[in-house]
Design an enzyme around this catalytic site. Structure first.
Site, PDB file in Angstrom:
ATOM      1  CG  ASP A 120      48.651  73.058  44.849  1.00 44.60           C
ATOM      2  OD1 ASP A 120      47.406  74.459  44.876  1.00 44.60           O
ATOM      3  OD2 ASP A 120      49.434  72.903  44.848  1.00 44.60           O
ATOM      4  CD  GLN A 141      60.433  75.723  41.367  1.00 43.00           C
ATOM      5  OE1 GLN A 141      60.935  75.257  40.956  1.00 43.00           O
ATOM      6  NE2 GLN A 141      59.413  75.114  42.484  1.00 43.00           N
ATOM      7  N   GLY A 142      57.625  77.706  37.631  1.00 48.55           N
ATOM      8  CA  GLY A 142      56.469  78.337  36.478  1.00 48.55           C
ATOM      9  C   GLY A 142      55.487  77.449  35.810  1.00 48.55           C
ATOM     10  CG  ASP A 143      56.440  74.285  34.374  1.00 50.67           C
ATOM     11  OD1 ASP A 143      56.471  75.226  32.730  1.00 50.67           O
ATOM     12  OD2 ASP A 143      57.308  73.881  34.209  1.00 50.67           O
ATOM     13  CB  SER A 144      52.638  75.838  39.799  1.00 49.35           C
ATOM     14  OG  SER A 144      53.758  75.032  40.431  1.00 49.35           O
ATOM     15  CG  HIS A 187      50.865  76.249  44.728  1.00 52.08           C
ATOM     16  ND1 HIS A 187      51.219  75.556  44.033  1.00 52.08           N
ATOM     17  CD2 HIS A 187      52.298  76.815  44.354  1.00 52.08           C
ATOM     18  CE1 HIS A 187      51.595  75.465  43.369  1.00 52.08           C
ATOM     19  NE2 HIS A 187      52.565  75.985  43.132  1.00 52.08           N
TER      20      HIS A 187
HETATM   21  N1  ARG Z   1      55.631  74.203  42.738  1.00 52.78           N
HETATM   22  C1  ARG Z   1      56.264  74.840  41.287  1.00 52.78           C
HETATM   23  C2  ARG Z   1      55.576  75.900  40.418  1.00 52.78           C
HETATM   24  O1  ARG Z   1      55.141  76.844  41.854  1.00 52.78           O
HETATM   25  C3  ARG Z   1      56.021  73.479  40.628  1.00 52.78           C
HETATM   26  C4  ARG Z   1      56.928  72.556  40.407  1.00 52.78           C
HETATM   27  C5  ARG Z   1      56.878  71.574  40.261  1.00 52.78           C
HETATM   28  N2  ARG Z   1      58.070  70.614  40.206  1.00 52.78           N
HETATM   29  C6  ARG Z   1      58.499  69.477  39.845  1.00 52.78           C
HETATM   30  N3  ARG Z   1      59.574  69.115  40.320  1.00 52.78           N
HETATM   31  N4  ARG Z   1      58.321  69.480  38.885  1.00 52.78           N
HETATM   32  O2  ARG Z   1      55.656  76.276  39.374  1.00 52.78           O
END
Ligand code: ARG
Length: 258
Positions: free
Chosen positions: A113, A202-205, A66
């Site tokens: 993913d 967000q940003g860790d993905s 993603h």
């Molecule tokens: N989808 C998020 C990203 O794009 C990462 C989300 C992780 N969320 C969590 N609650 N651990 O950075």
């Protein structure tokens, strides 16, 4: 006796109160790039961070599908060797020649993913090996994993200037299914605490979650960040070792003179 109990309880409440005030990854602490040389972040062509990644071979970075979907190599940079995002002198920002996305990928919460970026040049940083199919014990509930990244330090907060880390235990699959009906046991695992507080965001993905010197997962999704009953969901990488090896272990194309 009762007064002592009240004292202990109020001390406990006070300490959790201060912990919430300086949350970081969410609820984490700073991590050093020397100890975690394979941790990288991804930016667009203007230098804006959007995801994390892991060096898994000298010219290969593993990230989330993603994070890579809909991007062209031209608007992607991998920043390696840089713990402090403001330190432009540290490490390097390298360009990408190829993007591989798992063929079955549709959306993060359906699985698959994973993506691999091939870099235009090899990096001088130590890669991290990917967990193998035989590494089942690394996913036992209760196993303490370490997640890293420059993502948000609170659900609606800013991304982090510094590399952060948080330690979270693997949760039983039943807990993950209760939290998220769409959770796919074979492709994912979830990690965190029932009460929330410590999580990726967000940003860790696309970034690493590690144990025993191996990359066991890729930060993938979750509802909000660090919420009670809503743990972080990670790619169960051992499941994809077979799909990833041909891509990760491929040697760079040999350029021959005519
Ligand atoms: N989808 C998020 C990203 O794009 C990462 C989300 C992780 N969320 C969590 N609650 N651990 O950075």
């Amino acid at each position: 006796m009762r007064r002592l109990l009240v004292l202990v309880l109020s001390a406990l409440l006070a300490s959790t109160g201060t912990a919430a005030a300086d949350e970081q990854v969410v609820g984490g602490e700073r991590a050093s790039i020397e100890v975690n040389p394979w941790a990288v972040y991804l930016t667009d062509d203007r230098g804006a961070l959007f995801c994390g990644g892991t060096i898994v071979a000298p010219a290969k970075v593993l990230t989330a599908a993603h994070c890579a979907l809909g991007r062209s190599p031209a608007d992607l940079r991998v920043v390696a060797g840089r713990e402090d995002r403001h330190d432009r002198e540290a490490g390097m920002s390298v360009t990408v020649s190829e993007i591989w996305i798992h063929k079955q990928y549709v959306s993060a919460d359906e699985g698959e993913d994973v993506a691999v970026l091939t870099l235009k040049k090899a990096l001088p940083y130590t890669p991290l090996p990917i967990a193998e199919l035989s590494d089942r014990e690394l996913y036992q509930p209760g196993t303490q994993l370490r997640a890293l990244g420059w993502g948000r330090t609170s659900e609606n907060g800013k991304t982090s200037r510094y590399l952060m880390q948080a330690t979270v235990p693997v949760l039983p699959d039943d807990f993950c299914v209760d939290a998220y009906p769409q959770f796919v046991k074979t492709d994912m695992f979830c990690a965190g605490y029932e009460g929330g507080r410590i999580d990726t965001c967000q940003g860790d993905s696309g970034g690493p979650i590690v144990v025993a010197g191996k990359l066991v997962g890729v930060t993938s999704w979750g509802e909000g960040c660090a919420r009670r009953g809503k743990p972080g969901v990670y790619v169960r990488l051992s499941r994809y070792a077979k799909d990833l090896h041909p891509i990760v272990d491929a040697l760079p194309p040999v350029v021959t003179d005519p």
